[in-house]
Design a protein around this motif. Structure first.
Motif, mmCIF file in Angstrom:
data_model
loop_
_atom_site.group_PDB
_atom_site.id
_atom_site.type_symbol
_atom_site.label_atom_id
_atom_site.label_comp_id
_atom_site.label_asym_id
_atom_site.label_seq_id
_atom_site.Cartn_x
_atom_site.Cartn_y
_atom_site.Cartn_z
ATOM 1 N N ARG B 35 1.089 -1.517 0.178
ATOM 2 C CA ARG B 35 -0.130 0.000 -0.033
ATOM 3 C C ARG B 35 1.005 1.270 -0.211
ATOM 4 N NH1 ARG B 35 -5.197 -1.796 0.165
ATOM 5 N NH2 ARG B 35 -5.410 -3.479 0.615
ATOM 6 N N ILE B 36 2.046 1.082 0.538
ATOM 7 C CA ILE B 36 3.088 2.167 1.294
ATOM 8 C C ILE B 36 3.912 2.736 -0.700
ATOM 9 C CG2 ILE B 36 5.336 3.261 1.330
ATOM 10 C CD1 ILE B 36 3.956 1.237 4.363
ATOM 11 N N LEU B 37 3.290 1.036 -1.276
ATOM 12 C CA LEU B 37 4.467 1.178 -3.013
ATOM 13 C C LEU B 37 3.892 2.007 -3.613
ATOM 14 C CD1 LEU B 37 7.028 0.228 -3.973
ATOM 15 C CD2 LEU B 37 6.146 -1.548 -4.773
ATOM 16 N N ALA B 38 1.943 1.097 -3.512
ATOM 17 C CA ALA B 38 1.462 1.866 -4.743
ATOM 18 C C ALA B 38 1.151 3.749 -3.723
ATOM 19 C CB ALA B 38 -0.384 1.088 -3.872
ATOM 20 N N PHE B 39 1.180 3.808 -2.617
ATOM 21 C CA PHE B 39 0.805 5.103 -2.881
ATOM 22 C C PHE B 39 1.975 6.229 -3.225
ATOM 23 C CE2 PHE B 39 1.912 8.874 0.479
ATOM 24 C CZ PHE B 39 1.124 9.597 0.190
ATOM 25 N N ASN B 90 -5.167 9.133 -10.843
ATOM 26 C CA ASN B 90 -3.665 8.587 -9.704
ATOM 27 C C ASN B 90 -3.546 9.226 -8.239
ATOM 28 O OD1 ASN B 90 -1.528 6.917 -10.927
ATOM 29 N ND2 ASN B 90 -2.823 8.526 -12.262
ATOM 30 N N ALA B 91 -4.678 10.453 -8.085
ATOM 31 C CA ALA B 91 -4.492 11.779 -6.842
ATOM 32 C C ALA B 91 -5.420 10.986 -5.796
ATOM 33 C CB ALA B 91 -4.909 12.655 -6.654
ATOM 34 N N THR B 92 -6.750 9.897 -7.305
ATOM 35 C CA THR B 92 -7.494 9.423 -5.753
ATOM 36 C C THR B 92 -7.152 7.624 -5.152
ATOM 37 O OG1 THR B 92 -9.297 9.919 -7.710
ATOM 38 C CG2 THR B 92 -10.301 8.608 -6.450
ATOM 39 N N ALA B 93 -6.870 7.424 -6.360
ATOM 40 C CA ALA B 93 -5.778 6.007 -5.889
ATOM 41 C C ALA B 93 -4.878 6.270 -4.820
ATOM 42 C CB ALA B 93 -5.139 5.821 -7.087
ATOM 43 N N CYS B 94 -3.733 7.696 -5.482
ATOM 44 C CA CYS B 94 -2.931 7.822 -3.668
ATOM 45 C C CYS B 94 -3.348 8.610 -2.760
ATOM 46 C CB CYS B 94 -2.299 9.223 -4.529
ATOM 47 S SG CYS B 94 -1.329 9.945 -3.482
ATOM 48 N N ALA B 95 -4.555 8.996 -2.434
ATOM 49 C CA ALA B 95 -5.237 9.059 -1.286
ATOM 50 C C ALA B 95 -6.032 7.401 -0.850
ATOM 51 C CB ALA B 95 -6.205 10.384 -1.323
ATOM 52 N N TYR B 96 -6.764 7.111 -1.988
ATOM 53 C CA TYR B 96 -6.841 6.087 -1.315
ATOM 54 C C TYR B 96 -6.295 4.611 -0.442
ATOM 55 C CZ TYR B 96 -8.405 1.151 -1.185
ATOM 56 O OH TYR B 96 -9.208 -0.130 -0.837
ATOM 57 N N ALA B 97 -4.866 5.185 -1.151
ATOM 58 C CA ALA B 97 -3.999 3.725 -0.586
ATOM 59 C C ALA B 97 -3.815 4.409 0.843
ATOM 60 C CB ALA B 97 -2.301 4.303 -1.480
ATOM 61 N N ALA B 98 -3.427 5.521 0.671
ATOM 62 C CA ALA B 98 -3.203 6.004 1.957
ATOM 63 C C ALA B 98 -4.284 5.672 3.263
ATOM 64 C CB ALA B 98 -2.765 7.468 2.624
#
Lengths: 196, 196
Positions: B35-39, B90-98
């Motif tokens: 998850r950190i990697l995806a973020f 990508n911004a959505t996926a980044c926020a979701y990863a966190a």
């Protein structure tokens, strides 16, 4: 009394087992229907795009100073690589839907690793179809609106029918992708229920 | 002898339980790292595209008969809707990863429905990111190659650095999508193991 209690207990156990089998059958039938639906949607999407072709008479200038002349201009799906990718993605998903239908029928009720392989392949189809949808939508939208910054003119004002066919194929493919997503969700739900 | 056997049996049961807990911890740590990697991947992809901007001097003719004049031309990511969609995805996926990292840490070791919700949301991110990648790749490829059939000229011969930044962002986002796919696969594997 004890023997009657045992009888009732065994009966309730059988009822539970029968209920579980009935539930599994129901889930299996639902899965088969979804796979047939995915097959039909992706097949139709591929066919609708595959037969799209339009010829129109457009006015063109050979030289900047010469008068415009009318020439026939044709557009086909394979002129744009995004549409080729979209069609290949849908054809692959369509073939897989048919193949996985047979696999899932053979795997029904078992707890083998095949069920897991089917989930992974369904997930792969979700990725493949969504990337194809994204590519086709981006190019379709560019054809519909154009872009003044990069000086790409819209083409849908000339090739309206072709654009409508592309839009219909994208909608069908999107529905197909959602069916594959739902199949992954259903499989995860089934595994979660069994893991309790 | 019997009591010794019981002792050995109970010891082996405890070992099994301890082994299971150790495995769960290992899987949980692996999930957190992913998850950190995806973020990081989706964040970097969004930033690399977000800062992409290039100004070049190009020769243009105001009238067909007038001599060409040099004018500055600028290209930015938000000039093309496919890139806007890619950045938002990508911004959505980044926020979701966190967000999901916190959720999955809270859910570690439990069998609640929250784990299932996380799988569905991971799946949603796979679909969102792959559609964004497809859209950005289609437009990026068009800028790189152009298309004579629809008369869209290539722009990467002028805005080379911008195109390279877009390509780097797409590769990063693709890696991020693969991490989300792997998270769904890992979750399905975990559920399958527990359902046995």
């Amino acid at each position: 009394m004890e023997s009657q209690g045992q009888y009732i207990g065994s009966n309730s156990g059988m009822d539970q087992k029968e209920g579980k089998i009935a539930n599994q059958r129901k889930a299996g039938t639902c899965e088969s229907i979804l796979r047939i639906l995915a097959f039909m949607l992706t097949l139709t999407a591929a066919v609708v795009l595959g037969v799209s072709k339009q010829t129109e008479i457009v006015s063109m200038k050979i030289l900047p100073t010469s008068p415009p002349i009318d020439v026939p201009a044709t557009t086909k799906w394979h002129y744009l690589s995004a549409f080729v990718y979209f069609l290949v993605a849908n054809a692959t998903a369509c073939a897989y839907a048919a193949f996985s239908l047979v696999l899932s029928l053979g795997n029904r009720g078992t707890k083998s690793g095949l069920g897991l392989v089917i989930i992974f392949l369904d997930l792969l189809m979700v990725a493949l179809l969504f990337s194809g949808n994204g590519a086709a939508t981006a190019i379709g939208l560019m054809g519909y609106q154009g872009n003044s910054h990069v000086q790409w003119n819209k083409v849908c004002n000339v090739f309206g029918r072709f654009c409508n066919q592309v839009a219909a194929a994208i909608v069908l493919s999107l529905l197909g992708s959602l069916v594959f997503m739902y199949l992954v969700v259903l499989a995860a739900l089934g595994l979660h229920r069994r893991s309790k």
